[in-house]
Enzyme design. Sequence first.
Site, PDB file in Angstrom:
ATOM      1  N   GLU A 107       0.805  -1.224   0.000  1.00 46.12           N
ATOM      2  CA  GLU A 107       0.000   0.000   0.000  1.00 46.12           C
ATOM      3  C   GLU A 107       0.844   1.282   0.000  1.00 46.12           C
ATOM      4  OE1 GLU A 107      -3.790   0.083   2.234  1.00 46.12           O
ATOM      5  OE2 GLU A 107      -3.187  -1.865   2.994  1.00 46.12           O
TER       6      GLU A 107
ATOM      7  N   HIS B 222       9.891 -26.947   3.695  1.00 49.05           N
ATOM      8  CA  HIS B 222       9.321 -28.227   3.242  1.00 49.05           C
ATOM      9  C   HIS B 222       8.691 -28.109   1.866  1.00 49.05           C
ATOM     10  CE1 HIS B 222       9.882 -30.229   7.161  1.00 49.05           C
ATOM     11  NE2 HIS B 222       9.736 -28.988   7.616  1.00 49.05           N
TER      12      HIS B 222
ATOM     13  N   LYS C 188     -13.406   0.126  -4.248  1.00 48.60           N
ATOM     14  CA  LYS C 188     -14.461   0.320  -3.241  1.00 48.60           C
ATOM     15  C   LYS C 188     -15.610   1.113  -3.862  1.00 48.60           C
ATOM     16  CE  LYS C 188     -11.884   0.084   1.096  1.00 48.60           C
ATOM     17  NZ  LYS C 188     -11.396   0.774   2.265  1.00 48.60           N
TER      18      LYS C 188
HETATM   19  O1  PA5 Z   1      -4.956   0.583   4.909  1.00 45.31           O
HETATM   20  C1  PA5 Z   1      -5.907   0.760   4.179  1.00 45.31           C
HETATM   21  O2  PA5 Z   1      -6.226   1.879   3.751  1.00 45.31           O
HETATM   22  C2  PA5 Z   1      -6.799  -0.404   3.790  1.00 45.31           C
HETATM   23  O3  PA5 Z   1      -6.129  -1.616   3.950  1.00 45.31           O
HETATM   24  C3  PA5 Z   1      -8.090  -0.365   4.619  1.00 45.31           C
HETATM   25  O4  PA5 Z   1      -7.800  -0.570   5.978  1.00 45.31           O
HETATM   26  C4  PA5 Z   1      -9.092  -1.418   4.118  1.00 45.31           C
HETATM   27  O5  PA5 Z   1      -9.434  -1.150   2.787  1.00 45.31           O
HETATM   28  C5  PA5 Z   1     -10.366  -1.444   4.966  1.00 45.31           C
HETATM   29  O6  PA5 Z   1     -10.893  -0.169   5.113  1.00 45.31           O
HETATM   30  P1  PA5 Z   1     -11.307   0.320   6.586  1.00 45.31           P
HETATM   31  O7  PA5 Z   1     -10.055   0.255   7.378  1.00 45.31           O
HETATM   32  O8  PA5 Z   1     -11.798   1.716   6.402  1.00 45.31           O
HETATM   33  O9  PA5 Z   1     -12.355  -0.621   7.046  1.00 45.31           O
END
Ligand code: PA5
Length: 338
Positions: free
Chosen positions: A224, A240, A334
């Site tokens: 990310e 393994h 999303k």
């Molecule tokens: O770090 C991030 O931005 C994502 O991994 C979010 O955590 C993930 O998409 C879930 O969204 P939220 O944390 O708003 O539930």
Amino acid sequence: MGEMSEGIRIDMLRLIFSLPEQLLKGYQMGKEASFLSRRRFENVAIIGMGGSAIGGDIVRTIILQESSLPILVWRDYQIPPIINNKTLGFFVSYSGNTEETLCAYKEAKKRGSEVVAITSGGILAQEADKDGFLTIEVPKGMPPRSAIGFLTMPILGVLNKLRLSRSYEEDVVEASKILSKKMEVWRRRAVNISQRLYNMLPFVYSTSRLLDVVAYRWRCQLNENAKVLCHTGELPEQRHNEIMGFGAPDFVTRRIILIALVDQMTHPRNLFGMKLMLSLIKEDLGGTIWIKSEGVSPLSRIFSTIVVGDLVSVALAKRRKVDPVSIPRIDKLKEALR
Ligand code: PA5
């Protein structure tokens, strides 16, 4: 500096540096929550996605070290039958709008689970409030993954408050102190590591079950923040099977940097096995980096290795000239699903 989809300007490095404080505040938020359930719970479930779910893995790893409390981490729309009216369910979503978490919440409510919502707002906060469940509100305006302290520690605080676990007060203080003290040293080390990772493929191997969650966090943060692929593995298991794959395709494996996470709990045979494995695959590897956890408590050992990975992800983002904050593909997906 980077930018969130809402246009908010964020300094990811500053947020990583805020982690020692997040740990202390987050734990207090859980301890001070007005939660007085007298129900007897048979299990605990922590439900969320991405940066909101990883806290569940951390809590589960810590609890598993020392207690027989059944604890499950779940990342999907549908929930398994073990989540029922004897379950204490933590629903964690930073935005409060993640559809998988909301869908699971609806089903758990139907089944009569007790719910604690951990969120900065959104639909989850509204629903939990309407349904009379406890909501722990975390500060707004952060990328979810950078709020890891706020999303993790309240769970430990609530579990202790309900006497489902021991107090983690001392552990939190230790972890926070180590993080504050070492942050700048780790930041400089992270810059060096990012240089080695540039244009390479990171493989993060954990050598003890305490650090599996850390390897996964490294992977998610590199995905990310630095926008690179990363693979994770666990020793001794990978000895393994995966060991046989090194070398093909050769143009890929020669670009792998193997990051070995080591802990005081790493079994000596795992350490020895790791070294042996490296000697067998060294011709097919781009290099190795060793990372050792610090501190006494599991919490410190987990967070000391998590923070190094977080800092590496930001340093690599800088080197690659990408914004560590924005996550356009995740946002688009999303949006399209909505
Ligand atoms: O770090 C991030 O931005 C994502 O991994 C979010 O955590 C993930 O998409 C879930 O969204 P939220 O944390 O708003 O539930």
